[in-house]
Scaffold this active site. Sequence first.
Site, PDB file in Angstrom:
ATOM      1  N   GLY A  44       0.778  -1.198   0.024  1.00 13.59           N
ATOM      2  CA  GLY A  44      -0.009  -0.014  -0.090  1.00 13.59           C
ATOM      3  C   GLY A  44       1.001   1.220   0.103  1.00 13.59           C
ATOM      4  O   GLY A  44       2.078   1.170   0.669  1.00 13.59           O
ATOM      5  N   GLN A  49       3.061  10.190   1.360  1.00 12.67           N
ATOM      6  CA  GLN A  49       4.210   9.491   1.584  1.00 12.67           C
ATOM      7  C   GLN A  49       5.259   9.961   0.276  1.00 12.67           C
ATOM      8  O   GLN A  49       6.239   9.630   0.517  1.00 12.67           O
ATOM      9  CB  GLN A  49       4.144   7.902   1.422  1.00 12.67           C
ATOM     10  CG  GLN A  49       3.508   7.425   2.924  1.00 12.67           C
ATOM     11  CD  GLN A  49       3.326   5.831   2.991  1.00 12.67           C
ATOM     12  OE1 GLN A  49       2.795   5.296   2.251  1.00 12.67           O
ATOM     13  NE2 GLN A  49       4.462   5.335   3.329  1.00 12.67           N
ATOM     14  N   CYS A  89       6.387   0.100   7.217  1.00 12.47           N
ATOM     15  CA  CYS A  89       5.727   1.168   6.336  1.00 12.47           C
ATOM     16  C   CYS A  89       6.822   1.531   5.381  1.00 12.47           C
ATOM     17  O   CYS A  89       7.974   1.753   5.953  1.00 12.47           O
ATOM     18  CB  CYS A  89       5.241   2.161   7.618  1.00 12.47           C
ATOM     19  SG  CYS A  89       4.909   3.679   6.575  1.00 12.47           S
ATOM     20  N   LEU A  90       6.725   1.812   4.156  1.00 15.25           N
ATOM     21  CA  LEU A  90       7.637   2.194   3.241  1.00 15.25           C
ATOM     22  C   LEU A  90       8.345   3.393   3.801  1.00 15.25           C
ATOM     23  O   LEU A  90       9.644   3.749   3.305  1.00 15.25           O
ATOM     24  CB  LEU A  90       7.115   2.443   2.009  1.00 15.25           C
ATOM     25  CG  LEU A  90       6.592   1.225   1.226  1.00 15.25           C
ATOM     26  CD1 LEU A  90       6.024   1.445  -0.205  1.00 15.25           C
ATOM     27  CD2 LEU A  90       7.619   0.186   1.128  1.00 15.25           C
ATOM     28  N   HIS A 131      -4.186   1.154   7.767  1.00 17.00           N
ATOM     29  CA  HIS A 131      -2.495   1.877   7.753  1.00 17.00           C
ATOM     30  C   HIS A 131      -2.600   2.905   6.955  1.00 17.00           C
ATOM     31  O   HIS A 131      -2.224   4.085   7.257  1.00 17.00           O
ATOM     32  CB  HIS A 131      -1.976   0.708   7.519  1.00 17.00           C
ATOM     33  CG  HIS A 131      -0.151   1.196   7.468  1.00 17.00           C
ATOM     34  ND1 HIS A 131       0.609   0.641   8.328  1.00 17.00           N
ATOM     35  CD2 HIS A 131       0.327   1.992   6.678  1.00 17.00           C
ATOM     36  CE1 HIS A 131       1.745   1.142   8.072  1.00 17.00           C
ATOM     37  NE2 HIS A 131       1.582   2.127   6.941  1.00 17.00           N
ATOM     38  N   GLU A 132      -3.102   2.713   5.774  1.00 19.63           N
ATOM     39  CA  GLU A 132      -3.033   4.001   4.602  1.00 19.63           C
ATOM     40  C   GLU A 132      -3.912   5.107   4.976  1.00 19.63           C
ATOM     41  O   GLU A 132      -3.587   6.242   4.649  1.00 19.63           O
ATOM     42  CB  GLU A 132      -3.420   3.191   3.420  1.00 19.63           C
ATOM     43  CG  GLU A 132      -2.503   2.167   2.780  1.00 19.63           C
ATOM     44  CD  GLU A 132      -0.839   2.419   2.955  1.00 19.63           C
ATOM     45  OE1 GLU A 132      -0.566   3.811   2.733  1.00 19.63           O
ATOM     46  OE2 GLU A 132      -0.245   1.452   3.077  1.00 19.63           O
ATOM     47  N   HIS A 135      -2.261   7.505   7.051  1.00 22.89           N
ATOM     48  CA  HIS A 135      -1.226   8.556   6.532  1.00 22.89           C
ATOM     49  C   HIS A 135      -2.220   9.792   6.003  1.00 22.89           C
ATOM     50  O   HIS A 135      -1.667  10.739   6.187  1.00 22.89           O
ATOM     51  CB  HIS A 135      -0.748   7.818   5.265  1.00 22.89           C
ATOM     52  CG  HIS A 135       0.301   6.785   5.832  1.00 22.89           C
ATOM     53  ND1 HIS A 135       1.441   7.233   6.027  1.00 22.89           N
ATOM     54  CD2 HIS A 135       0.488   5.427   5.279  1.00 22.89           C
ATOM     55  CE1 HIS A 135       2.308   6.337   6.276  1.00 22.89           C
ATOM     56  NE2 HIS A 135       1.769   5.257   5.791  1.00 22.89           N
TER      57      HIS A 135
END
Length: 172
Positions: A44, A49, A89-90, A131-132, A135
């Site tokens: 995702g 981000q 997480c990226l 999670h997304e 953000h």
Amino acid sequence: MLSMLYCGNPFLNKTVDPVTVFDSSVEKLIEELFEVMDANNGVGLAAPQVGINKRIFVVDTRQNGERLAFINPEIIATSDDSVPYEEGCLSVPGVFRTIYRPSTVEISYKKHNGKSEIIRASGLLARVIQHENDHLNGRLFISRLSDEEMQDSVREFRKKNKHLLKKINAHG
Ligand code: NI
């Protein structure tokens, strides 16, 4: 390709703005988000981000082969349970922590053409959606830990990504 922002960048703590115009630029941005997500082997990615002030995230859990893009999402219902799952997480590479969240969510959102959709998700898809969505509201998963555990996660992130952080500082 759009550049990733990492833990410590204040833009990641910002609540980003809804999409108001549904034109070809939205479709193009979604393609670019998938491109960055794939290049980083993610499941995702949310627009903030990569420094984009828009309420959009993309998901590909590789469970059903379906790629989903969520615009102006709203979580309208969640199950009453709270289940553990090890998240990463990226924007916080190298750090994995167990986070508790509801196992099922119902989410309304717009598609790239502005059409409204509602889906109910469970399992990994429900996890990634939550999670997304965080953000878009300026929250990293580590902010769901205790203060002490969060500080420990940030230390681990800095220790594991010295090279990356040095490069970012060198280039501004
Ligand atoms: Ni993330």
